[in-house]
Design an enzyme around this catalytic site. Structure first.
Site, PDB file in Angstrom:
ATOM      1  N   ASP A   2      41.897  36.297  41.287  1.00 38.85           N
ATOM      2  CA  ASP A   2      41.370  35.795  42.617  1.00 38.85           C
ATOM      3  C   ASP A   2      40.873  34.483  42.574  1.00 38.85           C
ATOM      4  OD1 ASP A   2      41.364  37.414  45.060  1.00 38.85           O
ATOM      5  OD2 ASP A   2      39.975  38.823  44.178  1.00 38.85           O
ATOM      6  N   GLY A   3      40.414  33.723  43.759  1.00 38.87           N
ATOM      7  CA  GLY A   3      39.739  32.652  43.656  1.00 38.87           C
ATOM      8  C   GLY A   3      40.441  31.307  43.893  1.00 38.87           C
ATOM      9  N   GLY A   5      41.705  30.030  46.628  1.00 39.78           N
ATOM     10  CA  GLY A   5      41.088  29.385  47.695  1.00 39.78           C
ATOM     11  C   GLY A   5      39.837  28.833  47.663  1.00 39.78           C
ATOM     12  N   ARG A   6      38.772  29.803  46.915  1.00 34.94           N
ATOM     13  CA  ARG A   6      37.462  29.261  46.903  1.00 34.94           C
ATOM     14  C   ARG A   6      37.385  27.768  45.814  1.00 34.94           C
ATOM     15  NH1 ARG A   6      35.406  35.138  45.593  1.00 34.94           N
ATOM     16  NH2 ARG A   6      37.714  35.500  45.727  1.00 34.94           N
ATOM     17  N   TRP A   7      38.379  28.171  44.892  1.00 31.94           N
ATOM     18  CA  TRP A   7      38.260  26.840  43.826  1.00 31.94           C
ATOM     19  C   TRP A   7      38.783  25.450  44.627  1.00 31.94           C
ATOM     20  CZ3 TRP A   7      41.880  22.982  42.721  1.00 31.94           C
ATOM     21  CH2 TRP A   7      41.795  22.565  41.435  1.00 31.94           C
ATOM     22  N   ARG A  15      43.898  24.604  50.646  1.00 29.76           N
ATOM     23  CA  ARG A  15      44.134  25.990  50.036  1.00 29.76           C
ATOM     24  C   ARG A  15      45.204  25.801  48.980  1.00 29.76           C
ATOM     25  NH1 ARG A  15      41.571  30.680  51.251  1.00 29.76           N
ATOM     26  NH2 ARG A  15      43.626  31.703  50.719  1.00 29.76           N
ATOM     27  N   GLU A  49      48.824  43.177  51.559  1.00 30.24           N
ATOM     28  CA  GLU A  49      48.078  42.433  52.514  1.00 30.24           C
ATOM     29  C   GLU A  49      48.143  41.175  52.632  1.00 30.24           C
ATOM     30  OE1 GLU A  49      46.740  46.742  50.988  1.00 30.24           O
ATOM     31  OE2 GLU A  49      47.275  44.584  49.909  1.00 30.24           O
ATOM     32  N   ASN A  50      48.449  40.400  51.468  1.00 33.88           N
ATOM     33  CA  ASN A  50      48.796  39.043  51.632  1.00 33.88           C
ATOM     34  C   ASN A  50      49.747  38.511  52.655  1.00 33.88           C
ATOM     35  OD1 ASN A  50      47.930  38.289  47.958  1.00 33.88           O
ATOM     36  ND2 ASN A  50      46.515  38.406  49.612  1.00 33.88           N
ATOM     37  N   ARG A  53      48.683  39.828  56.206  1.00 34.03           N
ATOM     38  CA  ARG A  53      47.401  39.226  56.712  1.00 34.03           C
ATOM     39  C   ARG A  53      47.293  37.697  56.574  1.00 34.03           C
ATOM     40  NH1 ARG A  53      43.478  44.156  55.063  1.00 34.03           N
ATOM     41  NH2 ARG A  53      44.668  45.653  56.123  1.00 34.03           N
ATOM     42  N   GLU A 190      39.336  50.313  31.305  1.00 32.47           N
ATOM     43  CA  GLU A 190      38.237  49.686  31.112  1.00 32.47           C
ATOM     44  C   GLU A 190      38.512  48.173  31.874  1.00 32.47           C
ATOM     45  OE1 GLU A 190      35.437  50.303  29.228  1.00 32.47           O
ATOM     46  OE2 GLU A 190      36.292  52.021  28.859  1.00 32.47           O
TER      47      GLU A 190
END
Length: 243
Positions: A2-3, A5-7, A15, A49-50, A53, A190
């Site tokens: 994850d991340g 797009g935020r990066w 994006r 989902e990618n 959506r 874990e």
């Protein structure tokens, strides 16, 4: 992983540049896995989902990025003795992407080191639906009786039937959820969560997660070592790491 797009967003970039940087991060992690003789590394690359959506333009770019990654990295995988495999509803991906995936799998199938598994068009709930459909077909054909079904019968119909269950799940970007990933398989896995966004994730950070994992005590519903119990024991651990 994850991340992406935020990066890009933090740097006021498009994006797609985050996705490109995320693909670069894969290189570092896979090569580190190879160097430490990690037998299994599974990357959640593209979810069901990618596909459903995300904007079509972004999905199309991700498919081109996947094809480009495979094309440019098969030689590197061979140099590192890495074999590539896939799980998910890959038959629903574009034909040209499926052809490139098959080409990469065939080109690396003789390698005996790390098995890199890409989860593509993958969702754990859809995996279970597909497994139950195949199990139902067995019942209809009278190869198995309903009353005789065991957990092992479900397990052998999962996409991951050829793989051990993961020991370690690494979740980047600080997300505190499973996101429909290997729900059956991670019953005793874990979990390691890092706030680091995937494009900034490197082999060193994977080693830090493994080091943290090695300090943990895995009880599988049993008691700690040294605790007395007449009827509760611990099961042995696998030696698998999934990311």
């Amino acid at each position: 992983m994850d991340g992406n797009g935020r990066w890009a967003g933090k740097r006021r970039l498009k994006r797609f540049l985050g996705h490109q940087q995320g693909a670069e991060a894969v290189h570092f992690v896979v090569e580190t896995a190879s160097r430490i003789d990690l037998p299994w590394l599974t990357l959640y690359a593209f979810s069901l989902e990618n596909n459903l959506r995300r904007p079509k333009t972004e999905v199309s770019f991700l498919m081109r990025l996947l094809s480009a990654y495979l094309t440019s990295n098969v030689q590197r995988m061979n140099d590192n003795n890495v074999r590539i495999h896939y799980v998910g509803r890959t038959h629903e991906l574009p034909n040209e992407v499926q052809e490139r995936m098959q080409w990469a799998a065939e080109a690396t199938q003789q390698n005996t080191g790390t098995t890199l598994t890409l989860a593509l068009n993958y969702g754990a709930r859809s995996e279970l639906v597909d497994a139950f459909k195949r199990l139902y077909a067995e019942i209809e054909q009278k190869h198995i009786r309903l009353d005789d079904i065991t957990e092992q019968d479900i397990q052998r119909h999962l996409y991951t039937a050829h793989m051990p269950d993961p020991d370690l799940l690494i979740r980047t970007s600080g997300e505190m959820r499973i996101s429909n990933y290997l729900l059956w398989q991670i019953a005793y896995t874990e979990i390691f969560v890092t706030n680091r966004l995937w494009p900034d994730f490197r082999g060193l950070h994977m080693l830090e997660a493994i080091e943290d994992f090695q300090r943990r005590e895995r009880r599988y519903g049993g008691l700690s070592d040294g605790s007395e119990s007449d009827d509760v024991t611990s099961l042995p651990a696998n030696q698998l790491v999934n990311s």
